[in-house]
Write an enzyme that holds these catalytic residues in place. Structure first.
Site, PDB file in Angstrom:
ATOM      1  N   THR A  68     -26.062  92.688  52.024  1.00 44.20           N
ATOM      2  CA  THR A  68     -25.070  92.801  50.948  1.00 44.20           C
ATOM      3  C   THR A  68     -24.341  91.459  50.845  1.00 44.20           C
ATOM      4  O   THR A  68     -24.836  90.544  50.212  1.00 44.20           O
ATOM      5  CB  THR A  68     -24.097  93.971  51.191  1.00 44.20           C
ATOM      6  OG1 THR A  68     -23.571  93.902  52.526  1.00 44.20           O
ATOM      7  CG2 THR A  68     -24.817  95.291  51.006  1.00 44.20           C
TER       8      THR A  68
ATOM      9  N   THR B 114     -19.451  98.073  59.550  1.00 42.87           N
ATOM     10  CA  THR B 114     -20.326  98.318  58.399  1.00 42.87           C
ATOM     11  C   THR B 114     -21.626  97.620  58.649  1.00 42.87           C
ATOM     12  O   THR B 114     -21.886  96.556  58.137  1.00 42.87           O
ATOM     13  CB  THR B 114     -19.738  97.824  57.085  1.00 42.87           C
ATOM     14  OG1 THR B 114     -20.549  98.363  56.056  1.00 42.87           O
ATOM     15  CG2 THR B 114     -19.705  96.395  56.908  1.00 42.87           C
TER      16      THR B 114
END
Length: 408
Positions: free
Chosen positions: A158, A195
């Site tokens: 990401t 994350t």
């Protein structure tokens, strides 16, 4: 070329999740992101014993629910399908249905049982998956031009600035055992897990209970000892697949090479954890905190996490400010009972605190040391024999820029 880490474990240059026998991987752009790869897979020739650890966030994303239930059926999976750009979290019943659809569609293409496919997602929270694009990507993903570990490693990213991968090899029962890994993670990184998505493959033969115990033990020493920004995500997951194709004798805690396998798994996990910490959004430095002299390991870990999670410590290191007061402050609020009059702190080679009092130091020299990319902080509590290591990064202006416009 291979580089030896010690007499028994070898780090494989450019090693990855396909280094172990019987594993393939790939990635494709299906349109979740505007340009970059956003759908990836790992596949084993045979069903692989699989263990996983998952986020502690109560808002657990739909793919994690599906994957956990699938592994529970017979503790094996054969493939992992990952999309980036969309977390499929906080998406209700539709999100759960979409996760199952991803699983079913990929299983159909592979010709395997649905529950042999693990699914996971990473990206923006609260937005439904663009399922038509994902279905089209699944139809294309096994094509030769989309094959390769490098494509998988890129497809799972990401805000990461680069891929994260490693593989090691070691010898057990006269067989060469490989352990490979890939991960993503850059922001919302905080114990426990952060994350992050971690995928570890091995051709070792090992039963589920031993594999799960090993993963849990190693996760507590590695992935659960990193922090970037204090936020814990909805989608965190680490999976280990062991397909047994190296044909060693089944690994158990009684096996004479059990400790060697554990060490190999730790090398892979620690490397991925450090790569994640170094790639913190906007980060310029990797911080390693070594805590020694604790009464127990739990206390040492808590203090290490408190230091690397302190925004005041992180900003001081970004600004090359040798403000040791922020370090001892973090030690003090860690929740661990310590005697402040025994604590010593060293930044790199420079002692800044001795027995709870400031040491004489050349501030200019310490400031110069803090200009380096790899910063080491040593804390000796002088109260016991236990120790632990934690990893984090500095906190820069760019972190705010990246996260202020994450969705735009």
């Amino acid at each position: 070329m291979q580089v030896m880490t010690n007499g028994n474990i070898t780090i494989v240059k450019d090693g990855n999740v396909t280094t172990p026998i019987g594993f393939t991987a790939g990635g494709v752009h299906c349109g979740i992101k505007r340009k970059r790869l956003d759908l990836g897979y790992v596949y084993s020739d045979v069903p692989a014993t699989t263990a996983g650890v998952y986020t502690t966030n109560l808002f657990q994303a739909a793919p994690l629910v599906v994957t956990q239930k699938s592994i529970e059926i017979d503790q094996k999976i054969q493939a992992i399908l990952v999309n980036s750009g969309n977390a499929n979290a906080c998406t209700g019943d539709q999100g759960l249905q979409d996760a199952y659809t991803m699983q079913t569609e990929f299983a159909k293409i592979l010709g395997i049982k649905d529950h042999y496919v693990a699914v996971t997602s990473t990206g923006v929270i609260g937005v439904p998956l663009p399922m038509e694009k994902i279905k089209e990507g699944i139809q294309q993903i096994l094509q030769e031009e989309h094959s390769g570990a490098d494509l998988f490693q890129k497809a799972i990213l990401t805000t990461d600035t680069g891929i994260k991968n490693i593989a090691v090899q070691l010898e057990i029962d006269g067989k060469i055992i490989s352990i490979g890994g890939a991960a993503k993670g850059s922001g919302m990184i905080h114990p426990n897990m952060a994350t992050m998505l971690g995928f570890i493959t091995t051709d070792a033969k090992i039963d589920y209970s031993e594999l799960w115990d090993a993963l849990k033990q190693i996760t507590n020493q590695t992935f659960n000892m990193i922090s970037v920004d204090g936020d814990s995500s909805t989608n965190d997951m680490v999976l280990v697949m062991a397909n047994g194709k190296a044909e060693n004798k089944t690994l158990t805690k009684e096996h004479p090479s059990w400790s060697l396998f554990i060490e190999g798994l730790k090398v892979v996990s620690e490397s991925l954890a450090k790569q994640i910490a170094r790639d913190g959004e906007g980060a310029t430095k990797l911080i390693e905190v070594n805590v020694a002299g604790a009464e127990n390991v739990e206390g040492a870990r808590a203090i290490g996490k408190a230091i690397i999670s302190s925004n005041l410590v992180k900003t001081a290191i970004y600004g090359t400010d040798p403000n040791w007061g922020r370090i001892v402050c973090a030690v003090g609020y860690s929740g661990v009972l310590i005697d402040p009059n025994r604590v010593s702190v060293t930044i790199g080679p420079y002692q800044v605190v001795e027995k709870g009092l400031p040491s004489q130091m050349d501030e200019a020299e310490v400031k110069k040391y803090l200009e380096q990319e790899n910063i080491h902080i040593y804390v000796d509590l002088n109260q016991g024999e236990a120790a632990a290591t934690a990893w984090g990064c500095d906190l820069s202006y760019d972190y705010v820029k990246i996260n202020a416009s994450y969705r735009t």
